[in-house]
Write a protein that holds these residues in place. Sequence first.
Motif, PDB file in Angstrom:
ATOM      1  N   GLU A   1       1.297  -1.188   0.016  1.00  0.00           N
ATOM      2  CA  GLU A   1      -0.503  -0.145  -0.193  1.00  0.00           C
ATOM      3  C   GLU A   1       1.100   1.238  -0.372  1.00  0.00           C
ATOM      4  OE1 GLU A   1      -2.383   1.761   3.532  1.00  0.00           O
ATOM      5  OE2 GLU A   1      -3.591   0.508   1.820  1.00  0.00           O
ATOM      6  N   ASN A   2       1.636   1.242   0.508  1.00  0.00           N
ATOM      7  CA  ASN A   2       2.917   2.470   0.929  1.00  0.00           C
ATOM      8  C   ASN A   2       3.495   2.680  -0.737  1.00  0.00           C
ATOM      9  OD1 ASN A   2       2.393   1.959   3.390  1.00  0.00           O
ATOM     10  ND2 ASN A   2       4.255   1.343   4.187  1.00  0.00           N
ATOM     11  N   GLU A   3       3.501   1.476  -0.881  1.00  0.00           N
ATOM     12  CA  GLU A   3       4.316   2.153  -2.077  1.00  0.00           C
ATOM     13  C   GLU A   3       3.498   1.981  -3.386  1.00  0.00           C
ATOM     14  OE1 GLU A   3       6.149  -2.309  -3.690  1.00  0.00           O
ATOM     15  OE2 GLU A   3       7.674  -1.877  -2.163  1.00  0.00           O
ATOM     16  N   GLU A   4       2.126   1.716  -3.311  1.00  0.00           N
ATOM     17  CA  GLU A   4       0.204   2.431  -4.274  1.00  0.00           C
ATOM     18  C   GLU A   4       0.921   3.713  -4.127  1.00  0.00           C
ATOM     19  OE1 GLU A   4      -0.946   0.758  -6.687  1.00  0.00           O
ATOM     20  OE2 GLU A   4       0.714  -0.757  -7.264  1.00  0.00           O
ATOM     21  N   ILE A   5       0.602   3.809  -2.988  1.00  0.00           N
ATOM     22  CA  ILE A   5       0.722   5.650  -2.780  1.00  0.00           C
ATOM     23  C   ILE A   5       1.607   6.356  -2.977  1.00  0.00           C
ATOM     24  CG2 ILE A   5       0.830   7.806  -0.782  1.00  0.00           C
ATOM     25  CD1 ILE A   5      -0.520   5.777   1.529  1.00  0.00           C
TER      26      ILE A   5
ATOM     27  N   MET B   1      -6.626   8.105  -4.654  1.00  0.00           N
ATOM     28  CA  MET B   1      -6.400   7.600  -4.149  1.00  0.00           C
ATOM     29  C   MET B   1      -7.905   7.121  -3.100  1.00  0.00           C
ATOM     30  SD  MET B   1      -3.449   9.182  -1.498  1.00  0.00           S
ATOM     31  CE  MET B   1      -1.759   9.530  -2.591  1.00  0.00           C
ATOM     32  N   GLN B   2      -8.694   7.426  -3.218  1.00  0.00           N
ATOM     33  CA  GLN B   2     -10.080   7.020  -2.588  1.00  0.00           C
ATOM     34  C   GLN B   2     -10.610   5.958  -3.625  1.00  0.00           C
ATOM     35  OE1 GLN B   2     -12.275   8.975  -0.407  1.00  0.00           O
ATOM     36  NE2 GLN B   2     -13.022   6.845  -0.914  1.00  0.00           N
ATOM     37  N   GLU B   3     -10.669   6.081  -5.010  1.00  0.00           N
ATOM     38  CA  GLU B   3     -10.824   4.959  -5.764  1.00  0.00           C
ATOM     39  C   GLU B   3     -10.073   3.429  -5.763  1.00  0.00           C
ATOM     40  OE1 GLU B   3     -10.899   6.007  -9.699  1.00  0.00           O
ATOM     41  OE2 GLU B   3     -12.391   7.630  -9.460  1.00  0.00           O
ATOM     42  N   LYS B   4      -8.631   3.916  -5.760  1.00  0.00           N
ATOM     43  CA  LYS B   4      -8.132   2.556  -6.151  1.00  0.00           C
ATOM     44  C   LYS B   4      -7.387   1.766  -3.934  1.00  0.00           C
ATOM     45  CE  LYS B   4      -5.640   2.823 -10.245  1.00  0.00           C
ATOM     46  NZ  LYS B   4      -4.111   3.173 -11.106  1.00  0.00           N
TER      47      LYS B   4
END
Length: 216
Positions: free
Chosen positions: A115-119, A192-195
Amino acid sequence: MLSNVPLDFVTTSYDLIDQVQAKYHFAAEPYIYVTLTTHLFGAYQRLINGDDDVNYLPDLSDNYPVAYQIADDVIKGFRNSLDISFPESEHKSIALHFINAHTSGSVEEEKSQTENEEIIKVVQNELERNGIYRTQKNANDYDRLLVHLKYFINRLNNHEPDSLPVSKGMIGEIEASYSKAWRMVQRIKELMQEKLEIKLSLSEQTYLTIHIQRLI
């Protein structure tokens, strides 16, 4: 505490701390980002000044083998990224930082790291979509943005509140003055809200807008 530490040193240290936590499934308290980074920068200054590095810490590698493996990775990481070769004595100091900061909070580590990497990926993808890449010219401002995102991720993981109160007047002024950066942040907020089901507060939108404006 980090104000006198060069950005490339900070980003290298933060990245390595993230990497070793994920690699060894070793959860550490967030303060290690500051304490280890400032310690290593002090060690680097002693190194370039030619000061003797005497380390009287005991060798605890038999009891804490993972922490010492982590220390090896951190030292190799600095050598590979910044061509800094810390002395052998720093292994014990780095390992002790991780031993002291170790927390039993099992990380949903892999999930959290992903999740950190996705942000960060969401932000970088939006920058690239607008033709913004890290270059030699903008490296400092780009790295400041990445450091800010690391702090943002730490606040999220630790459920810490935002520290900046934002008025409607301030938002209106930022939206008018930095319209392109603001629009990019609104797109980042939506993604960020959607994913990731992460909501960006107004203060976080303000921080990101200011950082991105420096890159435009």
